[in-house]
Design a protein around this motif. Structure first.
Motif, PDB file in Angstrom:
ATOM      1  N   LYS A 147       6.129  11.721 -11.715  1.00 32.28           N
ATOM      2  CA  LYS A 147       6.788  10.435 -11.981  1.00 32.28           C
ATOM      3  C   LYS A 147       8.132  10.367 -11.252  1.00 32.28           C
ATOM      4  CE  LYS A 147       6.717   8.182 -15.943  1.00 32.28           C
ATOM      5  NZ  LYS A 147       6.924   7.824 -17.355  1.00 32.28           N
ATOM      6  N   HIS A 148       8.902  11.433 -11.314  1.00 29.58           N
ATOM      7  CA  HIS A 148      10.194  11.449 -10.636  1.00 29.58           C
ATOM      8  C   HIS A 148      10.020  11.349  -9.129  1.00 29.58           C
ATOM      9  CE1 HIS A 148      12.673  12.284 -14.174  1.00 29.58           C
ATOM     10  NE2 HIS A 148      11.599  12.909 -14.609  1.00 29.58           N
ATOM     11  N   TYR A 149       9.013  12.030  -8.597  1.00 28.02           N
ATOM     12  CA  TYR A 149       8.703  11.956  -7.167  1.00 28.02           C
ATOM     13  C   TYR A 149       8.475  10.506  -6.753  1.00 28.02           C
ATOM     14  CZ  TYR A 149       5.652  12.194  -3.040  1.00 28.02           C
ATOM     15  OH  TYR A 149       5.087  12.002  -1.817  1.00 28.02           O
ATOM     16  N   TYR A 150       7.579   9.814  -7.455  1.00 30.57           N
ATOM     17  CA  TYR A 150       7.243   8.441  -7.084  1.00 30.57           C
ATOM     18  C   TYR A 150       8.366   7.450  -7.376  1.00 30.57           C
ATOM     19  CZ  TYR A 150       2.512   9.597  -5.744  1.00 30.57           C
ATOM     20  OH  TYR A 150       1.428  10.106  -5.093  1.00 30.57           O
ATOM     21  N   PHE A 151       9.107   7.624  -8.461  1.00 27.71           N
ATOM     22  CA  PHE A 151      10.216   6.714  -8.735  1.00 27.71           C
ATOM     23  C   PHE A 151      11.246   6.763  -7.614  1.00 27.71           C
ATOM     24  CE2 PHE A 151       9.560   6.158 -13.488  1.00 27.71           C
ATOM     25  CZ  PHE A 151       9.406   4.790 -13.392  1.00 27.71           C
ATOM     26  N   VAL A 152      11.633   7.969  -7.224  1.00 25.44           N
ATOM     27  CA  VAL A 152      12.642   8.109  -6.173  1.00 25.44           C
ATOM     28  C   VAL A 152      12.115   7.534  -4.866  1.00 25.44           C
ATOM     29  CG1 VAL A 152      13.856   9.800  -4.741  1.00 25.44           C
ATOM     30  CG2 VAL A 152      13.836  10.043  -7.219  1.00 25.44           C
ATOM     31  N   ARG A 153      10.950   7.959  -4.473  1.00 26.70           N
ATOM     32  CA  ARG A 153      10.360   7.505  -3.208  1.00 26.70           C
ATOM     33  C   ARG A 153      10.188   5.987  -3.189  1.00 26.70           C
ATOM     34  NH1 ARG A 153       4.742   7.264  -0.460  1.00 26.70           N
ATOM     35  NH2 ARG A 153       4.224   6.147  -2.351  1.00 26.70           N
ATOM     36  N   ASN A 154       9.564   5.433  -4.228  1.00 27.37           N
ATOM     37  CA  ASN A 154       9.231   4.016  -4.236  1.00 27.37           C
ATOM     38  C   ASN A 154      10.459   3.120  -4.373  1.00 27.37           C
ATOM     39  OD1 ASN A 154       6.649   4.918  -3.984  1.00 27.37           O
ATOM     40  ND2 ASN A 154       5.962   4.240  -5.985  1.00 27.37           N
ATOM     41  N   ASN A 155      11.422   3.520  -5.174  1.00 30.97           N
ATOM     42  CA  ASN A 155      12.634   2.702  -5.287  1.00 30.97           C
ATOM     43  C   ASN A 155      13.354   2.610  -3.953  1.00 30.97           C
ATOM     44  OD1 ASN A 155      12.113   2.219  -7.955  1.00 30.97           O
ATOM     45  ND2 ASN A 155      13.619   3.669  -8.721  1.00 30.97           N
ATOM     46  N   LEU A 156      13.421   3.713  -3.233  1.00 32.61           N
ATOM     47  CA  LEU A 156      14.059   3.684  -1.915  1.00 32.61           C
ATOM     48  C   LEU A 156      13.237   2.845  -0.934  1.00 32.61           C
ATOM     49  CD1 LEU A 156      15.319   7.358  -1.697  1.00 32.61           C
ATOM     50  CD2 LEU A 156      16.726   5.293  -1.853  1.00 32.61           C
ATOM     51  N   ILE A 157      11.927   2.951  -0.988  1.00 30.12           N
ATOM     52  CA  ILE A 157      11.078   2.124  -0.119  1.00 30.12           C
ATOM     53  C   ILE A 157      11.336   0.644  -0.381  1.00 30.12           C
ATOM     54  CG2 ILE A 157       8.678   1.379   0.271  1.00 30.12           C
ATOM     55  CD1 ILE A 157       7.867   4.347   0.076  1.00 30.12           C
ATOM     56  N   ILE A 158      11.384   0.246  -1.650  1.00 34.22           N
ATOM     57  CA  ILE A 158      11.615  -1.162  -1.987  1.00 34.22           C
ATOM     58  C   ILE A 158      12.992  -1.615  -1.504  1.00 34.22           C
ATOM     59  CG2 ILE A 158      11.913  -2.804  -3.879  1.00 34.22           C
ATOM     60  CD1 ILE A 158       9.789  -1.134  -5.419  1.00 34.22           C
ATOM     61  N   LEU A 159      14.002  -0.798  -1.702  1.00 30.01           N
ATOM     62  CA  LEU A 159      15.346  -1.166  -1.229  1.00 30.01           C
ATOM     63  C   LEU A 159      15.330  -1.438   0.270  1.00 30.01           C
ATOM     64  CD1 LEU A 159      17.721   1.261  -3.136  1.00 30.01           C
ATOM     65  CD2 LEU A 159      17.738  -1.231  -3.228  1.00 30.01           C
ATOM     66  N   TYR A 160      14.728  -0.541   1.031  1.00 32.14           N
ATOM     67  CA  TYR A 160      14.742  -0.689   2.482  1.00 32.14           C
ATOM     68  C   TYR A 160      13.764  -1.753   2.978  1.00 32.14           C
ATOM     69  CZ  TYR A 160      18.111   2.967   3.190  1.00 32.14           C
ATOM     70  OH  TYR A 160      19.285   3.682   3.204  1.00 32.14           O
ATOM     71  N   LEU A 161      12.743  -2.074   2.187  1.00 37.69           N
ATOM     72  CA  LEU A 161      11.811  -3.143   2.562  1.00 37.69           C
ATOM     73  C   LEU A 161      12.443  -4.522   2.414  1.00 37.69           C
ATOM     74  CD1 LEU A 161       8.269  -2.384   1.032  1.00 37.69           C
ATOM     75  CD2 LEU A 161       8.798  -2.846   3.422  1.00 37.69           C
ATOM     76  N   HIS A 162      13.205  -4.749   1.349  1.00 36.44           N
ATOM     77  CA  HIS A 162      13.562  -6.114   0.973  1.00 36.44           C
ATOM     78  C   HIS A 162      15.042  -6.456   0.884  1.00 36.44           C
ATOM     79  CE1 HIS A 162       9.405  -7.046   0.426  1.00 36.44           C
ATOM     80  NE2 HIS A 162       9.256  -6.156  -0.533  1.00 36.44           N
ATOM     81  N   PHE A 163      15.923  -5.524   1.144  1.00 36.93           N
ATOM     82  CA  PHE A 163      17.345  -5.820   1.038  1.00 36.93           C
ATOM     83  C   PHE A 163      18.037  -5.488   2.357  1.00 36.93           C
ATOM     84  CE2 PHE A 163      15.870  -5.313  -3.250  1.00 36.93           C
ATOM     85  CZ  PHE A 163      16.478  -6.370  -3.908  1.00 36.93           C
ATOM     86  N   PRO A 164      19.098  -6.234   2.702  1.00 41.88           N
ATOM     87  CA  PRO A 164      19.805  -5.974   3.961  1.00 41.88           C
ATOM     88  C   PRO A 164      20.410  -4.568   3.972  1.00 41.88           C
ATOM     89  CG  PRO A 164      20.639  -7.981   2.885  1.00 41.88           C
ATOM     90  CD  PRO A 164      19.681  -7.332   1.945  1.00 41.88           C
ATOM     91  N   PHE A 165      20.464  -3.987   5.146  1.00 40.64           N
ATOM     92  CA  PHE A 165      20.962  -2.621   5.270  1.00 40.64           C
ATOM     93  C   PHE A 165      22.375  -2.470   4.709  1.00 40.64           C
ATOM     94  CE2 PHE A 165      17.836  -2.226   8.881  1.00 40.64           C
ATOM     95  CZ  PHE A 165      16.996  -1.384   8.190  1.00 40.64           C
TER      96      PHE A 165
ATOM     97  N   GLU B 247       0.805  -1.223   0.000  1.00 38.73           N
ATOM     98  CA  GLU B 247       0.000   0.000   0.000  1.00 38.73           C
ATOM     99  C   GLU B 247       0.839   1.275   0.000  1.00 38.73           C
ATOM    100  OE1 GLU B 247       0.415  -1.137   4.371  1.00 38.73           O
ATOM    101  OE2 GLU B 247      -0.204  -2.228   2.589  1.00 38.73           O
ATOM    102  N   LEU B 248       2.086   1.207   0.399  1.00 40.17           N
ATOM    103  CA  LEU B 248       2.953   2.392   0.359  1.00 40.17           C
ATOM    104  C   LEU B 248       3.305   2.801  -1.070  1.00 40.17           C
ATOM    105  CD1 LEU B 248       5.529   1.655   3.192  1.00 40.17           C
ATOM    106  CD2 LEU B 248       3.672   3.317   3.222  1.00 40.17           C
ATOM    107  N   LEU B 249       3.209   1.858  -1.996  1.00 38.07           N
ATOM    108  CA  LEU B 249       3.615   2.112  -3.377  1.00 38.07           C
ATOM    109  C   LEU B 249       2.381   2.397  -4.208  1.00 38.07           C
ATOM    110  CD1 LEU B 249       6.193  -0.794  -3.649  1.00 38.07           C
ATOM    111  CD2 LEU B 249       6.599   1.577  -2.971  1.00 38.07           C
ATOM    112  N   PHE B 250       1.907   3.600  -4.133  1.00 40.53           N
ATOM    113  CA  PHE B 250       0.672   4.013  -4.796  1.00 40.53           C
ATOM    114  C   PHE B 250       0.733   3.794  -6.306  1.00 40.53           C
ATOM    115  CE2 PHE B 250      -1.303   7.655  -7.028  1.00 40.53           C
ATOM    116  CZ  PHE B 250      -2.622   7.284  -6.871  1.00 40.53           C
ATOM    117  N   VAL B 251       1.812   4.193  -6.910  1.00 41.15           N
ATOM    118  CA  VAL B 251       1.976   4.093  -8.355  1.00 41.15           C
ATOM    119  C   VAL B 251       3.472   4.008  -8.645  1.00 41.15           C
ATOM    120  CG1 VAL B 251       2.030   6.589  -8.712  1.00 41.15           C
ATOM    121  CG2 VAL B 251       1.243   5.138 -10.550  1.00 41.15           C
ATOM    122  N   TYR B 252       3.860   3.380  -9.719  1.00 42.88           N
ATOM    123  CA  TYR B 252       5.248   3.203 -10.138  1.00 42.88           C
ATOM    124  C   TYR B 252       6.008   2.267  -9.197  1.00 42.88           C
ATOM    125  CZ  TYR B 252       4.310   7.208 -13.125  1.00 42.88           C
ATOM    126  OH  TYR B 252       3.761   8.043 -14.048  1.00 42.88           O
TER     127      TYR B 252
END
Length: 159
Positions: A60-78, A9-14
């Motif tokens: 688009k740039h807003y959501y790409f930056v935000r969502n890519n960082l969210i995915i990195l921190y959700l699923h990859f080790p720090f 739900e955090l990833l609204f679009v993109y």
């Protein structure tokens, strides 16, 4: 959906489909690849404007930056995420300066920081095999990864 859950739900679009595919692969399912498929994406021109010969969509740039960082921190080790995040943020800001979307990218970064506590609570690190398929997060945090601002094709789709 009972095993993988719904879209994040955090990833609204993109990027929501990338995150979902990671969870599907992590659950042990295969994702078929239809190389001949054609998808036509009809999108709104309302948020775009022509600047310097380029169509600019700050949202688009807003959501790409935000969502890519969210995915990195959700699923990859720090330890894999920290340097990629710095490189991704620096690259995104430089790209934004060249496309007059600097404010949108800065807002996306601020939004990510606001969501970070929630993201950390929801963390679910992928198995090493799935991380490897997605380049240990580098496909998400690559600056100009496909020549523009999208993703490299995950390794499992190249076979």
């Amino acid at each position: 959906f009972p095993i993988t859950g719904m879209f994040e739900e955090l990833l609204f679009v993109y990027s929501h489909e990338i995150e979902f595919s990671m969870r599907v692969r992590n659950a042990g399912y295969k994702i078929p690849f239809a190389s001949g498929a054609v998808i036509v994406h009809m999108h709104s021109m309302r948020n775009r404007e022509l600047k310097g010969g380029f169509m600019i969509d700050a949202r688009k740039h807003y959501y790409f930056v935000r969502n890519n960082l969210i995915i990195l921190y959700l699923h990859f080790p720090f330890y894999r995420v920290v340097l990629r995040s710095v490189r991704y943020v620096a690259g995104s800001l430089l790209f934004a300066l060249s496309r007059s979307t600097f404010v949108g990218v800065c807002k996306g970064l601020a939004s990510f920081v606001l969501f970070l506590p929630h993201v950390i609570r929801k963390r679910s690190v992928l198995t090493d095999a799935v991380q490897r398929d997605y380049g240990y997060g580098s496909a998400l945090a690559s600056f100009f990864s496909d020549g523009k601002y999208g993703f490299l094709r995950p390794r499992f789709l190249k076979r």
